[in-house]
Scaffold this active site. Structure first.
Site, PDB file in Angstrom:
ATOM      1  N   HIS A   1      40.225  40.600  49.794  1.00  0.00           N
ATOM      2  CA  HIS A   1      40.311  40.532  48.341  1.00  0.00           C
ATOM      3  C   HIS A   1      39.628  41.789  47.796  1.00  0.00           C
ATOM      4  O   HIS A   1      38.483  42.089  48.172  1.00  0.00           O
ATOM      5  CB  HIS A   1      39.561  39.309  47.812  1.00  0.00           C
ATOM      6  CG  HIS A   1      40.260  38.001  48.005  1.00  0.00           C
ATOM      7  ND1 HIS A   1      40.730  37.576  49.211  1.00  0.00           N
ATOM      8  CD2 HIS A   1      40.566  37.015  47.114  1.00  0.00           C
ATOM      9  CE1 HIS A   1      41.292  36.384  49.072  1.00  0.00           C
ATOM     10  NE2 HIS A   1      41.213  36.014  47.803  1.00  0.00           N
TER      11      HIS A   1
ATOM     12  N   GLU B   1      40.016  42.257  42.236  1.00  0.00           N
ATOM     13  CA  GLU B   1      40.266  41.069  41.394  1.00  0.00           C
ATOM     14  C   GLU B   1      39.314  41.191  40.194  1.00  0.00           C
ATOM     15  O   GLU B   1      39.751  41.299  39.058  1.00  0.00           O
ATOM     16  CB  GLU B   1      40.008  39.788  42.188  1.00  0.00           C
ATOM     17  CG  GLU B   1      40.255  38.497  41.394  1.00  0.00           C
ATOM     18  CD  GLU B   1      39.895  37.230  42.177  1.00  0.00           C
ATOM     19  OE1 GLU B   1      39.136  37.309  43.163  1.00  0.00           O
ATOM     20  OE2 GLU B   1      40.381  36.147  41.776  1.00  0.00           O
TER      21      GLU B   1
ATOM     22  N   HIS C   1      49.146  34.513  49.977  1.00  0.00           N
ATOM     23  CA  HIS C   1      47.773  34.413  49.446  1.00  0.00           C
ATOM     24  C   HIS C   1      47.541  32.989  48.960  1.00  0.00           C
ATOM     25  O   HIS C   1      47.818  32.649  47.814  1.00  0.00           O
ATOM     26  CB  HIS C   1      47.589  35.440  48.316  1.00  0.00           C
ATOM     27  CG  HIS C   1      46.185  35.540  47.791  1.00  0.00           C
ATOM     28  ND1 HIS C   1      45.684  36.701  47.230  1.00  0.00           N
ATOM     29  CD2 HIS C   1      45.170  34.640  47.722  1.00  0.00           C
ATOM     30  CE1 HIS C   1      44.442  36.503  46.843  1.00  0.00           C
ATOM     31  NE2 HIS C   1      44.100  35.246  47.122  1.00  0.00           N
TER      32      HIS C   1
ATOM     33  N   ASP D   1      47.248  31.430  45.224  1.00  0.00           N
ATOM     34  CA  ASP D   1      45.792  31.510  45.387  1.00  0.00           C
ATOM     35  C   ASP D   1      45.166  30.135  45.638  1.00  0.00           C
ATOM     36  O   ASP D   1      44.955  29.767  46.792  1.00  0.00           O
ATOM     37  CB  ASP D   1      45.157  32.199  44.167  1.00  0.00           C
ATOM     38  CG  ASP D   1      43.856  32.930  44.495  1.00  0.00           C
ATOM     39  OD1 ASP D   1      43.454  32.930  45.658  1.00  0.00           O
ATOM     40  OD2 ASP D   1      43.258  33.509  43.569  1.00  0.00           O
ATOM     41  N   ASP D   2      44.841  29.407  44.567  1.00  0.00           N
ATOM     42  CA  ASP D   2      44.222  28.067  44.667  1.00  0.00           C
ATOM     43  C   ASP D   2      44.981  27.138  43.724  1.00  0.00           C
ATOM     44  O   ASP D   2      44.490  26.816  42.634  1.00  0.00           O
ATOM     45  CB  ASP D   2      42.744  28.149  44.257  1.00  0.00           C
ATOM     46  CG  ASP D   2      41.966  29.131  45.121  1.00  0.00           C
ATOM     47  OD1 ASP D   2      41.602  28.770  46.253  1.00  0.00           O
ATOM     48  OD2 ASP D   2      41.763  30.274  44.664  1.00  0.00           O
TER      49      ASP D   2
ATOM     50  N   HIS E   1      44.584  29.869  49.603  1.00  0.00           N
ATOM     51  CA  HIS E   1      43.388  29.314  50.242  1.00  0.00           C
ATOM     52  C   HIS E   1      43.650  27.830  50.435  1.00  0.00           C
ATOM     53  O   HIS E   1      43.830  27.104  49.449  1.00  0.00           O
ATOM     54  CB  HIS E   1      42.157  29.518  49.350  1.00  0.00           C
ATOM     55  CG  HIS E   1      41.898  30.959  49.029  1.00  0.00           C
ATOM     56  ND1 HIS E   1      40.998  31.721  49.729  1.00  0.00           N
ATOM     57  CD2 HIS E   1      42.438  31.779  48.085  1.00  0.00           C
ATOM     58  CE1 HIS E   1      40.983  32.948  49.232  1.00  0.00           C
ATOM     59  NE2 HIS E   1      41.843  33.015  48.232  1.00  0.00           N
TER      60      HIS E   1
END
Ligand code: HPA
Ligand code: ZN
Length: 341
Positions: free
Chosen positions: A199, A202, A19, A280-281, A21
């Site tokens: 997703h 969340e 996961h 994630d980011d 991005h």
């Protein structure tokens, strides 16, 4: 294990990241450099200024800055450089396999050709495999705040590149944009032989996780935190062996949890759920995958066995073929058997 031994164990533990991005790995230094290289005006005077803007009270707060940051990505080379920088970090963290999300609509909307986006990213992934043996899969995400027709048009644009795309996903603003909004485009992606992820849970309610399973027929759930509110859903996810890609530092930064000790990862493992740990980011949330492992390992007092399970889940939950998964699981066993501590 002492805390120091646990840190050392995590650092070199073979793992996959499922996961991530790629646009969320755009570090402030690169954002600033690309703004200059491409002559793009950004509302920040310095790298420090950019970093100071990274305070979010929810998902939408973050997304506003995330889409703004993307504006500096214009050429195939920019996407190559971005992906290469991520792979260097992943290699440092002993990541052996990555499954990377990209948001083509965030780029084509700005006039960047789909071809340049996918060429830049996939060329870097191919070079990363040559350089470090890191295998990869690419997952095209649809922006859920846009309509399904826009997602269908994006899938049309992807058709010439399906040899480089393993699956489709669903990201961006969750509340008010349930998975069922994308039922048709996911059905079409499935017919094209693509893997499906979304997703869900969340910020959105457990019902969105149900929809991802029942309407979209996903192969994995991204995040899934709020599934924990629905005990029948937990039983179902455990029974199906569904992989959840949890992102602890993201959850903290986006106020999905109030404290890192509230991360659901340990509770998920205790409930028989196939949880994984991901970043994630990372440029926006304060750490790559090992930093995420470290944060929860100490806050939740995770055992060596639990850490090993999380790493195993990252491989068994991946879209690699069974022989490669078996090889990577053997790598974990070898590492574990020879780890002194
Ligand atoms: N959630 C939803 N959309 C996103 C995220 C996220 O954590 N990161 C990038 N797009
Ligand atoms: Zn995400």
């Amino acid at each position: 294990m002492t805390p120091d031994q646990r840190t050392a164990y995590i650092d070199r533990l073979p793992k996959a990241e499922l996961h991530l991005h790629i646009e969320g790995s755009l570090e402030p230094e690169m954002l600033f450099a690309l703004a200059q290289r491409n002559h793009v005006d950004i509302p920040f005077a310095s790298v420090e200024d950019i970093r100071n803007a990274y305070n979010f009270s929810n998902l939408q707060d973050f997304l506003d800055i995330y889409y703004q940051g993307m504006a500096v990505l214009l050429k195939a080379q920019d996407f190559y450089d971005l992906t290469w920088a991520y792979l260097e970090r992943a290699h440092d963290d002993h990541v052996r396999h990555v499954e990377i999300f990209f948001d083509p609509q965030g780029h084509t909307e700005r006039g960047v050709p789909f071809a340049d986006v996918i060429t830049g990213i996939s060329d870097a992934l191919a070079d990363g495999e040559k350089q470090w043996g890191i295998t990869s899969r690419l997952i095209l995400c649809f922006l859920r705040h846009l309509d399904e027709a826009a997602a269908q048009a994006t899938l049309d644009e992807a058709l010439p590149y399906l040899d480089r795309i393993a699956g489709v996903g669903l990201d961006s603003s969750e509340m008010g944009h349930p998975p069922s909004k994308f039922a048709n485009v996911f059905a079409r992606a499935q017919l094209l032989g693509l893997k499906l992820v979304a997703h869900a849970g969340e910020e959105g309610p457990p019902e969105y996780v149900h929809e991802a399973l029942d309407v979209l027929h996903v192969d994995r759930i991204d995040h899934g935190n709020r599934a924990m509110e629905d005990s029948a859903l937990v039983t179902r996810l455990a029974g199906e062996g569904m992989t959840l890609t949890v992102c602890p530092l993201s959850n903290l930064k986006l106020c999905v949890i109030g404290d890192i000790a509230d991360s659901p990862v340990k509770q998920m493992l205790d409930s028989g759920l196939k949880a994984t740990v991901n970043s994630d980011d990372p440029a926006y949330f304060g750490g790559y995958v090992n930093a995420n492992f470290h944060a929860i390992a100490s806050a939740l007092d995770l055992s060596r066995e639990q850490l090993r399970t999380l790493a195993r889940n990252s491989f068994t939950g991946s879209f690699l073929p069974p022989d490669q998964i078996a090889h990577l699981l053997a790598e974990i066993d070898h590492y574990d058997a020879h780890f002194a501590g």
